[in-house]
Write a protein that holds these residues in place. Structure first.
Motif, PDB file in Angstrom:
ATOM      1  N   THR A 108    -150.202  34.727 -50.575  1.00 37.45           N
ATOM      2  CA  THR A 108    -151.292  35.392 -49.862  1.00 37.45           C
ATOM      3  C   THR A 108    -151.091  35.192 -48.361  1.00 37.45           C
ATOM      4  O   THR A 108    -150.450  34.236 -47.932  1.00 37.45           O
ATOM      5  CB  THR A 108    -152.665  34.841 -50.287  1.00 37.45           C
ATOM      6  OG1 THR A 108    -152.819  33.506 -49.779  1.00 37.45           O
ATOM      7  CG2 THR A 108    -152.803  34.834 -51.799  1.00 37.45           C
TER       8      THR A 108
ATOM      9  N   ILE B 155    -158.500  39.050 -50.326  1.00 34.76           N
ATOM     10  CA  ILE B 155    -158.729  38.011 -51.327  1.00 34.76           C
ATOM     11  C   ILE B 155    -160.215  37.730 -51.547  1.00 34.76           C
ATOM     12  O   ILE B 155    -160.596  37.159 -52.572  1.00 34.76           O
ATOM     13  CB  ILE B 155    -158.005  36.700 -50.968  1.00 34.76           C
ATOM     14  CG1 ILE B 155    -158.513  36.153 -49.634  1.00 34.76           C
ATOM     15  CG2 ILE B 155    -156.500  36.888 -50.980  1.00 34.76           C
ATOM     16  CD1 ILE B 155    -158.101  34.728 -49.370  1.00 34.76           C
TER      17      ILE B 155
ATOM     18  N   LEU C 105    -158.258  41.486 -56.134  1.00 33.16           N
ATOM     19  CA  LEU C 105    -157.402  40.385 -56.561  1.00 33.16           C
ATOM     20  C   LEU C 105    -157.111  40.467 -58.057  1.00 33.16           C
ATOM     21  O   LEU C 105    -155.991  40.191 -58.505  1.00 33.16           O
ATOM     22  CB  LEU C 105    -158.075  39.052 -56.227  1.00 33.16           C
ATOM     23  CG  LEU C 105    -157.177  37.838 -56.031  1.00 33.16           C
ATOM     24  CD1 LEU C 105    -156.098  38.104 -55.001  1.00 33.16           C
ATOM     25  CD2 LEU C 105    -158.025  36.640 -55.626  1.00 33.16           C
TER      26      LEU C 105
ATOM     27  N   VAL D  67    -148.391  30.110 -57.150  1.00 29.82           N
ATOM     28  CA  VAL D  67    -149.218  30.768 -56.141  1.00 29.82           C
ATOM     29  C   VAL D  67    -149.168  29.927 -54.873  1.00 29.82           C
ATOM     30  O   VAL D  67    -149.419  28.713 -54.917  1.00 29.82           O
ATOM     31  CB  VAL D  67    -150.676  30.928 -56.606  1.00 29.82           C
ATOM     32  CG1 VAL D  67    -151.560  31.409 -55.454  1.00 29.82           C
ATOM     33  CG2 VAL D  67    -150.758  31.902 -57.778  1.00 29.82           C
TER      34      VAL D  67
ATOM     35  N   HIS E  73    -151.008  29.953 -51.397  1.00 34.87           N
ATOM     36  CA  HIS E  73    -152.180  30.577 -50.770  1.00 34.87           C
ATOM     37  C   HIS E  73    -152.230  30.217 -49.283  1.00 34.87           C
ATOM     38  O   HIS E  73    -152.607  29.097 -48.916  1.00 34.87           O
ATOM     39  CB  HIS E  73    -153.443  30.117 -51.484  1.00 34.87           C
ATOM     40  CG  HIS E  73    -154.696  30.630 -50.877  1.00 34.87           C
ATOM     41  ND1 HIS E  73    -154.894  31.951 -50.565  1.00 34.87           N
ATOM     42  CD2 HIS E  73    -155.835  29.987 -50.497  1.00 34.87           C
ATOM     43  CE1 HIS E  73    -156.088  32.114 -50.034  1.00 34.87           C
ATOM     44  NE2 HIS E  73    -156.675  30.932 -49.975  1.00 34.87           N
TER      45      HIS E  73
ATOM     46  N   ILE F 293    -159.040  33.114 -55.475  1.00 31.66           N
ATOM     47  CA  ILE F 293    -157.608  32.963 -55.746  1.00 31.66           C
ATOM     48  C   ILE F 293    -157.350  31.761 -56.661  1.00 31.66           C
ATOM     49  O   ILE F 293    -156.525  31.833 -57.584  1.00 31.66           O
ATOM     50  CB  ILE F 293    -156.798  32.866 -54.428  1.00 31.66           C
ATOM     51  CG1 ILE F 293    -155.299  33.025 -54.704  1.00 31.66           C
ATOM     52  CG2 ILE F 293    -157.044  31.590 -53.675  1.00 31.66           C
ATOM     53  CD1 ILE F 293    -154.882  34.433 -54.962  1.00 31.66           C
TER      54      ILE F 293
ATOM     55  N   LYS G  92    -158.386  32.698 -60.260  1.00 33.35           N
ATOM     56  CA  LYS G  92    -157.399  33.559 -60.917  1.00 33.35           C
ATOM     57  C   LYS G  92    -156.158  32.752 -61.297  1.00 33.35           C
ATOM     58  O   LYS G  92    -155.573  32.958 -62.361  1.00 33.35           O
ATOM     59  CB  LYS G  92    -157.007  34.715 -59.997  1.00 33.35           C
ATOM     60  CG  LYS G  92    -158.126  35.705 -59.714  1.00 33.35           C
ATOM     61  CD  LYS G  92    -158.510  36.460 -60.968  1.00 33.35           C
ATOM     62  CE  LYS G  92    -159.494  37.591 -60.679  1.00 33.35           C
ATOM     63  NZ  LYS G  92    -160.808  37.117 -60.189  1.00 33.35           N
TER      64      LYS G  92
ATOM     65  N   TYR H 183    -151.681  25.447 -51.279  1.00 35.07           N
ATOM     66  CA  TYR H 183    -152.592  26.120 -50.355  1.00 35.07           C
ATOM     67  C   TYR H 183    -152.525  25.477 -48.968  1.00 35.07           C
ATOM     68  O   TYR H 183    -152.199  24.303 -48.818  1.00 35.07           O
ATOM     69  CB  TYR H 183    -154.027  26.076 -50.886  1.00 35.07           C
ATOM     70  CG  TYR H 183    -154.583  24.679 -51.036  1.00 35.07           C
ATOM     71  CD1 TYR H 183    -155.387  24.097 -50.062  1.00 35.07           C
ATOM     72  CD2 TYR H 183    -154.295  23.922 -52.175  1.00 35.07           C
ATOM     73  CE1 TYR H 183    -155.884  22.819 -50.203  1.00 35.07           C
ATOM     74  CE2 TYR H 183    -154.787  22.638 -52.325  1.00 35.07           C
ATOM     75  CZ  TYR H 183    -155.583  22.091 -51.336  1.00 35.07           C
ATOM     76  OH  TYR H 183    -156.061  20.805 -51.462  1.00 35.07           O
TER      77      TYR H 183
END
Length: 345
Positions: free
Chosen positions: A7, A73, A79, A91, A93, A121, A124, A135
């Motif tokens: 992202t 997002i 999303l 993922v 982020h 996010i 998910k 993240y």
């Protein structure tokens, strides 16, 4: 080939990270809303470097190893369409509303992107049972902490900006998901990232532009500030190494602010070498070959006096610590800026 969602794909860090991950043979899916916090033209040029021929009428782009989606997002339906189209192994982020001072002007943007968007996010990621959720946090979470260097073993209970508070909130939410759902999460506290393709709202970019144009620069707290400037290549190298090393549950592990029994971990990503702001300006002057017009200003609300990263736990975990000198990093940035904007140094 592992499939990775990034992202904030058109952002400064996201762009550089995707370039590296593509070289490491990952399949990348990126999402970015291309907002106007700063000129989205730069974001579109970054996408072009990644092989995306951007136009204003298309929301989905596909290449051999990088797919890009224009999406927000904080919009759970947008999303959901991404997660229903792909199965992600990882993922990363990075999308967020950034900037300490802007959080005083537009606090709602931080709640929507950094709280609602973060929840969307990570929820998910949990539903899809990804193997690792990484993240972006921030050095700003250290707030009023006085002990330096900042260590992940220190408590971070006194943020002094809404931006910092949202990043602290992200870490708390991540730990909850790690504990409840065994979702491996890794938080990255970035320290003043700079380098080619950097953000126009950051000091490196603003100072370079002003010096080249013969305009004054504002240096806050009368220059009595230090920042742990961290070069972008060191940032993405750290992320790439951490991507392959999720943390796992261990019921015997002692609890500290950075770790618990859950599959949760937080790292500082910094150069562990703070630079006085006036020394930073003088180094930039030498690289550009032109003197700056310095206007000394008082401390601004939300600003901290010093950032200084202890990265011993990062080095122990992935055998790497950021090490690019400020002289080399600024040289690389100025060379990019002069070429990209077609100006004369």
């Amino acid at each position: 080939m592992k499939t990775v969602l990034v992202t904030g794909a058109a952002g400064f860090i996201g762009f550089h990270l995707i370039k590296k991950l593509i070289k490491n043979a990952y399949k990348i899916v990126g999402i970015d809303n291309l907002n106007t916090y700063y000129d989205p033209t730069l974001k579109k040029f970054r996408l072009r470097e990644l092989g995306i021929q951007f136009d204003n009428n298309t929301k989905f782009y596909k290449t051999s190893n990088f797919d890009f989606v224009v999406g927000d997002i904080s919009n759970s339906k947008e999303l959901e369409s991404v997660f229903s189209s792909y199965t992600f192994d990882l993922v990363i982020h990075l999308a967020a509303q950034v900037g300490v001072r802007y959080s005083l002007e537009n606090p709602e943007a931080y709640i929507q992107s950094n709280i609602v968007g973060f929840y969307n996010i990570i929820e998910k990621a949990k539903q899809q049972k990804v193997s690792h959720f990484i993240y972006a946090s921030s050095s700003s979470v250290y707030g009023l902490n006085e002990k330096v260097p900042y260590s992940t073993s220190d408590n971070v209970d006194h943020p002094i900006s809404l931006y910092a508070a949202t990043k602290k909130s992200n870490e708390l939410i991540a730990h909850t998901y790690s504990h409840l759902y065994d979702l491996p999460t890794t938080g990255l506290r970035f320290f003043t990232v700079y380098g080619p393709w950097g953000r126009p709202d950051m000091a490196t970019f603003k100072f370079t532009k002003a010096i080249l144009e013969g305009k004054p620069i504002s240096v806050y707290n009368f220059g009595k500030m230090q920042r742990d400037f961290t070069y972008i290549d060191d940032i993405v190298e750290s992320i790439a190494r951490l991507a392959t090393k999720p943390f796992y549950r261990d019921e015997s592990r002692p609890i500290s602010p950075a770790v618990s029994k859950a599959p949760y971990r937080v790292f500082n990503i910094g150069n562990h070498s703070p630079v006085n702001l006036l020394d930073f300006v003088h180094t930039l002057e030498k690289v550009i070959g032109k003197k700056a017009q310095i206007e000394l200003m008082p401390l601004q609300p939300g600003d901290v006096l010093t950032t200084y990263a202890d990265v011993d736990d990062l080095a122990e975990y992935v055998d790497f610590r950021p090490n690019t000198s400020i002289e080399q990093g600024l040289k690389n940035f100025v060379e990019w800026y002069v070429e990209f904007y077609k100006v004369t140094a």
